[in-house]
Design a protein around this motif. Structure first.
Motif, PDB file in Angstrom:
ATOM      1  N   ILE A 235       0.830  -1.207   0.000  1.00 43.43           N
ATOM      2  CA  ILE A 235       0.000   0.000   0.000  1.00 43.43           C
ATOM      3  C   ILE A 235       0.865   1.258   0.000  1.00 43.43           C
ATOM      4  N   SER A 333      -6.764   0.071   1.747  1.00 38.34           N
ATOM      5  CA  SER A 333      -6.663  -1.039   2.690  1.00 38.34           C
ATOM      6  C   SER A 333      -7.922  -1.898   2.600  1.00 38.34           C
ATOM      7  N   ILE A 420      -7.446   0.062   8.359  1.00 39.50           N
ATOM      8  CA  ILE A 420      -6.218  -0.729   8.186  1.00 39.50           C
ATOM      9  C   ILE A 420      -6.225  -1.918   9.146  1.00 39.50           C
TER      10      ILE A 420
END
Lengths: 451, 306
Positions: A235, A333, A420
């Motif tokens: 990410i 995410s 996340i």
């Protein structure tokens, strides 16, 4: 930490080193410019097709008074031919037949016969030509009746032309020249850019995760690193790719702006050319001349430049970076989690929808927010974490109280952190699950698994 | 010397029992065969050893102490489902995976050079993985598994996708690694390769360990006391001499050489059988039938499934 850096480096370099990255980065702005201007350009171009209009003028006041344009030509025919042309309009050379009744000045109505539905441009052109002729007749009659020969001049003199100059007074009391239009433009561009970046880079994360899962390389990698590290590294690596692209665009834009500024402002020739041009248009007495004159005031470009410079770019760019990073982390995410849970792109669609809906909702809200950046829609849109990266960016060029900005960032940061955390839990289980499409319920169960 | 120990490990995936009370002990320098039908729980056990998942209960020890998170640097894992980045260059990819295993860039390069030379793969360095054949890709993957010189290697179906020549090369390499002190867990369905390389095996079926032991002992334990004999002499005389302690399962009288298969009904005293035949005939060959791992596998699993 060291592992995340390694993964980050691979994700970043494997994309930035590609020739297609540089190419796309340079071409995308051009493509956008083309996409934005091409429809407008095409619309302003007159069609090369010529439309011949047969006119039967029973009132006998229009003969020779209707101006032809490039695409529309008037052709007067005697009343005797009327029936014949009307019946054979398809096979005749005429696009349409215009029937002007004798009593047009009282009924205010004409009829157009055609084989196909006539297009809007032609219809509008006919309308304008007829009106213009009647207005001219009326004006001439008025002038002679009132006995004021310079009526036109006098009328022109009473026309008012006010331009509203907007000045923003900042908290420390300094006044800055602002422009609502430019703030709107910048807000729109910034909001849209965030949307685009989140979408493009979010789906890159998604495809990357799915690729690793389909390739089965993930099993090799997570025997060396923790799944969460792999996810975070990926990410962040892609975020860096996005920022690199953004940076290149900023540099390009600054370059283009500086170039344009020196061309329009510092070269007096340019100024003179523009002035000369506007005078020419005035002399020609064209209808649009007045409007064009308004637009091209001598220091128009200076004003635009001043207004652009009046925008707080460092602030906007900083805000852009903050909202891009947070918004991207939030969405990517979740997208990574979804991609980890499925085996194929087809299965992904089902889970993607709930994630993309808020993004699309934000884009729909954008139009209304821009009209009223202080309203309740704008306020709530910029507080709810799923829309706030886009909506807040739209509002910022208009000026947002610092506490609202702080609240928005705080809410978004917390939500991103939560997303996340949630994604990591789903990811570490999903990435090793093969064979069947999980249900939402199962995804929920994964949250409680021991790592 | 004990190198690796799994103690009473249980693992349950939301209602599905993957491992039930499994214990294993692997000695230093062993090639340990981890066998079992599909879905028995082998992969779960391997994932626990790799610390990809944690057991619900039970413990795992490396060199006598509980497994730590940095022990993954001591482990090399070749999963059954292979995979590498298709669009990444072979060299870069190997370097990346080696660095993820904790090697410095310099050490990784040095070690890679050694292995690439050994397998004659130098010219592949700048090729994308997808440009290589399947077998070549498998070689790359093997190198990526052993590159960090791990103490414990886990090979899951290592020979799948290899032609016989490369499979042999790989087998040699696995034995070399053992020579150099590595301990190896070897999971496969190919029982003949188990016989060739494993010292010790454990068989897992339906989440439980159902067999564990030295490979020779295991095979011996499942032997049926059956012997193949070929001899010069008269069948009738031999038959008479054997008496009722033996059952003749099969016999064939040929012009030059007679053959028969005998089952020892009580005990497994090879010498008494040999002596009884030798008294009547000239023995040409005498061999006890040791069941293959394949037979053992099928018998044990089928019995357990009943």
């Amino acid at each position: 930490m060291n592992k995340i850096l390694l993964i980050f480096k691979r994700e970043y370099l494997s994309r930035v080193k590609k020739k297609s990255f540089l190419l796309l980065t340079l071409i995308t702005p051009l493509l956008f410019a083309v996409l934005m201007f091409l429809p407008g350009y095409l619309a302003t171009r007159e069609t090369s097709e010529e439309h011949k209009i047969a006119v039967v003028d029973r009132s006998a006041i229009f003969l020779g008074q209707l101006e032809d344009s490039k695409s529309t030509k008037f052709h007067f025919i005697p009343e005797a031919e009327y029936q014949q042309v009307k019946e054979n309009i398809q096979s005749s050379e005429y696009y349409a037949l215009l029937d002007i009744p004798q009593n047009i000045l009282t009924v205010n109505k004409v009829v157009v016969f055609s084989n196909k539905q006539i297009n809007l441009d032609v219809k509008g052109y006919i309308d304008r030509q007829l009106e213009q002729r009647i207005e001219n007749m009326n004006r001439a009659e008025l002038v002679s009746r009132l006995g004021i020969p310079d009526l036109d001049e006098q009328m022109k003199r009473i026309q008012a032309n006010i331009s509203v100059e907007t000045i923003k007074v900042t908290d420390d009391g300094t006044a800055k020249k602002g422009s609502t239009e430019i703030a709107m433009g910048v807000g729109y561009a910034a909001g849209f850019l965030i949307y685009m970046f989140v979408f493009i880079y979010g789906s890159m994360v998604m495809r990357g995760v799915l690729e690793e899962k389909q390739n089965r390389i993930v099993e090799v990698i997570i025997s060396s690193v923790k799944p969460v590290q792999l996810m975070i590294g990926k990410i962040l690596g892609l975020a860096a790719v996005g920022l690199t692209q953004f940076l290149i665009w900023v540099i390009l834009m600054v370059g283009i702006f500086a170039g344009a500024k020196s061309m329009f402002i510092n070269e007096d020739n340019m100024q003179q050319m523009i002035e000369a041009q506007s005078e020419n248009i005035m002399m020609a007495g064209n209808q649009g001349a007045l409007q064009i004159m308004e637009q091209v005031e001598p220091n128009q470009f200076e004003q635009i430049v001043e207004q652009i410079e009046g925008i707080n770019f460092p602030m906007i760019i900083t805000a852009f970076l903050v909202f891009f990073i947070l918004g991207y982390l939030l969405y990517s995410s979740l997208m990574a989690a979804v991609a980890s849970a499925v085996d194929s792109e087809e299965d992904m669609q089902q889970f993607m929808l709930p994630i993309t809906i808020p993004l699309i909702a934000a884009i729909i809200m954008l139009v209304n927010v821009i009209k009223n950046p202080e309203g309740p829609l704008a306020f709530w849109g910029s507080m709810i974490p799923f829309t706030s990266p886009i909506i807040m960016m739209v509002r910022i060029p208009f000026g947002v109280p610092w506490y609202e900005l702080a609240a928005s960032i705080a809410i978004l940061t917390l939500s991103t952190y939560g997303a996340i955390w949630l994604a990591a839990k789903i990811y570490r289980t999903g990435i090793l699950m093969y064979g069947k499409k999980p249900t939402w319920k199962e995804l929920g169960k994964w949250l409680t698994y021991r790592s | 010397m004990e190198f690796f120990r799994v103690e009473n490990v249980n693992k349950n995936y939301s209602g599905f029992q993957a491992l039930t009370d499994v214990s294993l002990e692997i000695k230093q320098g062993q090639v340990f065969g981890l066998l079992g039908p599909n879905g028995a729980g082998k992969t779960t056990l391997i994932r626990i050893i790799n610390q990809i998942t944690a057991p619900d209960s039970g413990r795992v020890y490396l060199e006598g102490r509980p497994l730590r998170s940095d022990d993954i640097y001591q482990i090399g894992y070749l999963p059954e489902e292979r995979g590498l980045y298709k669009k990444m260059k072979v060299g870069e990819q190997a370097l990346y995976l080696a660095q993820l295993k904790g090697l410095s860039r310099r050490d990784a390069l040095k070690s890679l050079k050694h292995w690439f030379e050994k397998f004659e793969m130098q010219s592949w360095w700048d090729k994308k993985l997808q440009e290589l054949s399947k077998g070549m890709q498998q070689k790359v993957q093997f190198v990526c598994t052993v590159i960090h010189n791990p103490k414990l290697l886990i090979f899951d179906e290592p020979f799948s996708g290899f032609d016989p020549i490369n499979a042999n090369l790989l087998k040699q390499e696995i034995l070399n690694l053992r020579e150099n002190g590595a301990t190896i867990i070897f999971s496969t369905h190919n029982m003949s390769s188990v016989e060739e390389v494993c010292d010790h095996i454990a068989l897992i079926n339906r989440s439980k360990k159902i067999l564990d032991g030295n490979i020779h002992e295991v095979r011996s334990a499942y032997k049926t006391n059956t012997f193949d004999v070929s001899y010069h002499g008269k069948f009738d005389e031999v038959k008479q001499a054997l008496g009722n302690h033996f059952e003749i399962l099969e016999h064939k009288e040929n012009p030059h050489l007679n053959e028969m298969t005998i089952k020892h009904l009580n005990g497994n005293d090879n010498n008494s059988l040999l002596l009884k035949i030798a008294a009547q005939a000239q023995i040409v060959s005498f061999a006890e039938r040791i069941p293959s791992m394949n037979e053992v596998f099928i018998r044990v699993v089928e019995k357990h499934n009943l």
